[in-house]
Structures are given as C-alpha cells and as structure tokens.
Design a protein around this motif. Structure first.
Motif, PDB file in Angstrom:
ATOM      1  N   ASP A 167       0.831  -1.192   0.000  1.00 31.80           N
ATOM      2  CA  ASP A 167       0.000   0.000   0.000  1.00 31.80           C
ATOM      3  C   ASP A 167       0.878   1.259   0.000  1.00 31.80           C
ATOM      4  N   GLY A 206       0.417   4.233   1.334  1.00 33.14           N
ATOM      5  CA  GLY A 206       0.536   4.869   2.655  1.00 33.14           C
ATOM      6  C   GLY A 206       1.464   4.078   3.572  1.00 33.14           C
ATOM      7  N   SER A 207       1.360   2.754   3.534  1.00 27.09           N
ATOM      8  CA  SER A 207       2.229   1.911   4.365  1.00 27.09           C
ATOM      9  C   SER A 207       3.690   2.084   3.945  1.00 27.09           C
ATOM     10  N   LEU A 255       5.037   5.344   5.154  1.00 21.01           N
ATOM     11  CA  LEU A 255       5.280   5.263   6.598  1.00 21.01           C
ATOM     12  C   LEU A 255       6.602   4.538   6.874  1.00 21.01           C
ATOM     13  N   THR A 315       1.324   2.069  12.904  1.00 19.40           N
ATOM     14  CA  THR A 315       0.091   1.543  12.312  1.00 19.40           C
ATOM     15  C   THR A 315      -0.343   2.328  11.079  1.00 19.40           C
ATOM     16  N   ASN A 316      -0.884   1.567  10.131  1.00 22.05           N
ATOM     17  CA  ASN A 316      -1.716   2.135   9.072  1.00 22.05           C
ATOM     18  C   ASN A 316      -3.121   1.704   9.497  1.00 22.05           C
ATOM     19  N   PHE A 336       2.062   6.877  12.646  1.00 17.53           N
ATOM     20  CA  PHE A 336       0.921   6.413  11.848  1.00 17.53           C
ATOM     21  C   PHE A 336       0.776   7.208  10.560  1.00 17.53           C
ATOM     22  N   VAL A 337       0.027   6.592   9.648  1.00 20.76           N
ATOM     23  CA  VAL A 337      -0.271   7.238   8.366  1.00 20.76           C
ATOM     24  C   VAL A 337      -1.782   7.394   8.275  1.00 20.76           C
ATOM     25  N   PHE A 362      -1.503  11.871   1.835  1.00 18.98           N
ATOM     26  CA  PHE A 362      -1.204  11.023   2.999  1.00 18.98           C
ATOM     27  C   PHE A 362      -0.338  11.811   3.984  1.00 18.98           C
TER      28      PHE A 362
END
Ligand SMILES: C[S@@+](CC[C@H](N)C(=O)[O-])C[C@H]1O[C@@H](n2cnc3c(N)ncnc32)[C@H](O)[C@@H]1O
Length: 201
Positions: A42, A44-45, A48, A129-130, A159-160, A189
């Motif tokens: 992902d 966003g992950s 991060l 965490t996402n 986190f994102v 993001f």
C-alpha cells in the motif's frame, strides 16, 4: 459485506508474492485473498516505512497494530533491526505474517491475534500503524489513543492517515494525549509521529 478485517473460515486461498527492495536487499511477502492491499504494498504503508527507515531513532521494540501480511513490522525488523511484534484481528493476516517471518528467516519478530490491544500485555518503544479506517472511528481511535497504555514513556506512535479520511480531525482528537509532528505530506497522505504528554502524577 466482507471486509479485509473480517474472519471468514470459508474464504478460498489464492497466494501471491509481493517483493519489497531496500538497500540492495529484498524481503518477500506471501499475501492472499481477504487481507488488506493483497496485490501490492500500500502506498501509505510504504510512505510510513520509508519515513521510519530514514528518520526513526534507534529503538529496541516495536508493535505493528493491524499488521496485515506483515509488511510494516517485518520490513522494520529486517532492515531497522528492531524487535517487532505484529498483531491483527484477522486470523488470516496473522497466519500470513507468521509465514512471512519464517520464510524470510526473521528471528526478531512474532505475530499474534488481537482485537486492538486486547491480547497485548507489554509496552513498546514504538507503536506503528496504518489504521483500519473502514473499521470505523471507534476502532481507529482505540488504536491511536489506546497506544498510550502500551508505549514506554519516551516512546513514539507512528501512523499514516489520509487527509480525506479525517487526518486533521483525528489529530485534533489526539491533541490532549500526544504532541504530534507531521513528518511528511504526500499525495494526501500524512505521516505523523506522536509522543505521549506525560503527566507528573
Ligand atoms: C489499513 S490495513 C493495514 C495492513 C498492513 N499493516 C499493511 O500495511 O499492509 C489495517 C489492518 O488493521 C486490521 N484491523 C481491523 N480492525 C482491527 C482491530 N479491531 N484490531 C486489530 N486489527 C484490526 C485489519 O485486519 C488490517 O489488516
């Protein structure tokens, strides 16, 4: 309706492999139907993890909440050499994380099932965490606010969150618990690092 966080024992398997390369090395993940972002890491992950790889201070222990097939916690265990614990409410996600620990020969990681922090007894230097936005605000805030009970005093919550999924509102709701820094904003993001506000009593 099935979600990526629903446990469904009848769900068929259709394994696939996702490779992630860093510093000339590769970590290889087995993914499957029924888990978040099953075909690729992902965005966003990845943002991060890449922020953490670049800017994370040396820390000893990390908890990845909502680990999915294990991308965040295992990439950091391998490349940042941090002792990683991975949790998810989704049994298949936990099983995939366990397979990925084994297949990548990662000795400094483990995974277990937990609804938010229900089965978590320890404290960590980093919680990352996402969060599962689709699980609803209560679960997301349970993960983000609840992190205070599982962070060491000088620990950090990473986190994102997407701007259009309420990043600004969530930051306001966390302002009485944490001091926060937005490390990066990219394609909507936000990468946020939060530190506990310590009270003297
Ligand atoms: C946005 S996904 C991120 C997955 C993974 N960390 C990644 O980057 O690919 C959020 C994860 O949270 C998990 N989740 C949903 N509700 C949860 C809960 N109540 N407690 C723990 N994990 C939960 C989902 O199963 C899912 O794997």
């Amino acid at each position: 309706m099935e979600h990526y966080f629903t446990n469904n024992a009848n769900l068929k398997s259709d394994f696939r492999t996702i490779n992630y390369e860093y510093a000339g090395d590769t970590i290889s993940f087995t993914s499957d139907l029924g888990v978040f972002s099953k075909d690729k890491v992902d965005f966003g992950s990845r943002l991060l993890v890449e922020n953490y790889l670049k800017k994370g201070r040396p820390m000893v222990s990390l908890l990845d909440v909502g680990c999915g097939y294990g991308y965040i916690g295992l990439t950091l265990a391998k490349f940042k050499r941090i002792d990683s614990t991975l949790i998810d409410v989704n049994k298949r996600a936990v099983h995939l994380s366990e397979m990925n620990i084994k297949n990548n020969k990662i000795v400094n990681a483990r995974a277990f099932e937990s609804y938010i922090y229900d089965n978590v007894t320890e404290k960590y230097d980093v919680i990352i965490t996402n969060p599962p936005i689709r699980a609803g605000r209560e679960v997301v805030m349970g993960i983000l606010k609840g992190a205070t009970n599982h962070l060491n005093d000088d620990g950090e919550l990473w986190f994102v969150i997407r701007k259009n999924q309420g990043a600004e509102t969530i930051m306001k709701l966390l302002a009485d618990t944490y001091t926060m820094e937005v490390l990066e904003k990219s394609k909507g993001f936000y990468i946020i690092v939060a530190k506990k506000i310590l009270t003297s009593n």
